[in-house]
Design a protein around this motif. Structure first.
Motif, short mmCIF file in Angstrom:
data_model
loop_
_atom_site.label_atom_id
_atom_site.label_comp_id
_atom_site.label_asym_id
_atom_site.label_seq_id
_atom_site.Cartn_x
_atom_site.Cartn_y
_atom_site.Cartn_z
N SER A 1 -7.64 -22.77 -0.29
CA SER A 1 -7.93 -21.96 -1.29
C SER A 1 -6.59 -21.70 -2.44
O SER A 1 -6.97 -21.61 -3.71
CB SER A 1 -8.94 -20.82 -1.12
N ALA A 2 -5.71 -21.25 -1.65
CA ALA A 2 -4.47 -21.05 -2.37
C ALA A 2 -3.53 -22.27 -2.65
O ALA A 2 -2.72 -22.23 -3.48
CB ALA A 2 -3.64 -20.19 -1.60
N ASP A 3 -3.91 -23.50 -1.96
CA ASP A 3 -3.08 -24.67 -2.14
C ASP A 3 -3.92 -25.90 -2.13
O ASP A 3 -4.33 -26.30 -1.11
CB ASP A 3 -2.17 -24.70 -0.98
N LYS A 4 -4.27 -26.49 -3.39
CA LYS A 4 -5.00 -27.53 -3.28
C LYS A 4 -4.48 -28.86 -2.59
O LYS A 4 -5.12 -29.59 -1.92
CB LYS A 4 -5.15 -27.96 -4.71
N GLY B 1 -14.32 -30.39 3.65
CA GLY B 1 -14.26 -31.05 2.25
C GLY B 1 -15.28 -30.40 1.34
O GLY B 1 -15.03 -29.97 0.18
N MET B 2 -16.40 -29.66 1.93
CA MET B 2 -17.44 -29.05 1.20
C MET B 2 -16.87 -27.55 0.85
O MET B 2 -17.14 -27.13 -0.35
CB MET B 2 -18.74 -28.99 2.23
N ILE B 3 -16.21 -26.82 1.54
CA ILE B 3 -15.63 -25.79 1.22
C ILE B 3 -14.56 -26.00 0.57
O ILE B 3 -14.42 -25.21 -0.54
CB ILE B 3 -15.31 -24.92 2.56
N GLY B 4 -13.66 -27.00 0.59
CA GLY B 4 -12.55 -27.25 -0.31
C GLY B 4 -13.09 -27.44 -1.98
O GLY B 4 -12.73 -27.02 -2.70
N ALA B 5 -14.33 -28.25 -1.97
CA ALA B 5 -14.79 -28.58 -3.11
C ALA B 5 -15.40 -27.34 -3.73
O ALA B 5 -15.55 -27.05 -5.02
CB ALA B 5 -15.84 -29.35 -3.01
N ALA B 6 -16.06 -26.30 -3.05
CA ALA B 6 -16.53 -25.19 -3.44
C ALA B 6 -15.34 -24.34 -4.07
O ALA B 6 -15.52 -23.62 -4.84
CB ALA B 6 -17.38 -24.40 -2.35
#
Length: 215
Positions: free
Chosen positions: A98-101, A155-160
């Motif tokens: 969340s802090a580092d794409k 991937g899902m949580i990253g996209a959210a």
């Protein structure tokens, strides 16, 4: 004369790595060495003298992050409660993403040209396997969940997280909690999972395809 030059070279390298870390965190790894040079306020030639390609720079920035991930995995495996260990590992990973794409893109990406990251992944993967198996063997993780099911969930949580970052950066925790409820084994309440977990080969194919689309 040579000693100051070596000190200057080290300062330039640190400036380049720091600039790359900031750009990777905010924009992801789909940037150029020219972008890094501009952000670091050094000449493009200076960047290429330190890093011959972007993959070397990705290695230089994220190998330490992977070391930290390994330390978290070790702590997760040592947790007294297997479910708590799984939650610890995933929560730390998602907080980092969340802090580092760029971190999320490295985790879900290929290791092509990134030898340091590849070596770290080889060390981390057995820990993740054991974290998942331990939670499943304890009866707290659904019996039909496999370790490769984690990649789509990441991937899902990253996209959210990416979707909400400008409005509510920490709100990924809401969807992480929903995911955890889906992973937890509840006798008599779990719905049979449709589909199937991907094989290791299919995970590699999916990563390679994502890598091509980002380039």
């Amino acid at each position: 004369m040579k000693k100051p030059l070596r000190a200057d070279a080290e300062r330039n390298r640190r400036r380049i790595v720091d600039a790359a870390r900031e750009l990777f965190a905010s924009r992801g790894i789909d940037i150029t060495l020219d972008d890094v040079a501009a952000h670091a306020k050094v000449g493009v030639g200076t960047v290429y003298r330190r890093f011959s390609c972007k993959e070397e720079l990705i290695d230089g920035v994220f190998e330490q992050r992977m070391q930290e991930m390994l330390a978290t995995a070790e702590s997760a495996l040592a947790a007294e409660d297997p479910w708590d260990g799984l939650v610890l590992f995933l929560a730390d990973l998602f907080a980092g993403m969340s802090a580092d794409k760029g971190l999320g893109e490295v985790v879900l990406g290929t290791d092509e040209g990134c030898n340091g990251i590849a070596q770290m992944r080889e060390r981390i993967d057995p820990y993740v396997d054991r974290i998942v198996m331990r939670a499943r063997d304890s009866g707290q993780l659904r019996a039909d969940v496999q370790v490769n099911d984690l990649f789509p969930l990441i991937g899902m949580i990253g996209a959210a997280s990416e979707f909400m970052k400008t409005v509510e950066p920490d709100n990924w925790k809401r969807y992480f909690t929903i995911v955890l409820d889906g992973l937890r084994s509840t006798p008599g309440a779990a719905t049979e999972l449709p589909g199937r977990p991907l094989t290791a080969e299919e995970i590699s194919i999916a990563k390679a395809d994502m890598h091509r689309r980002r380039r």
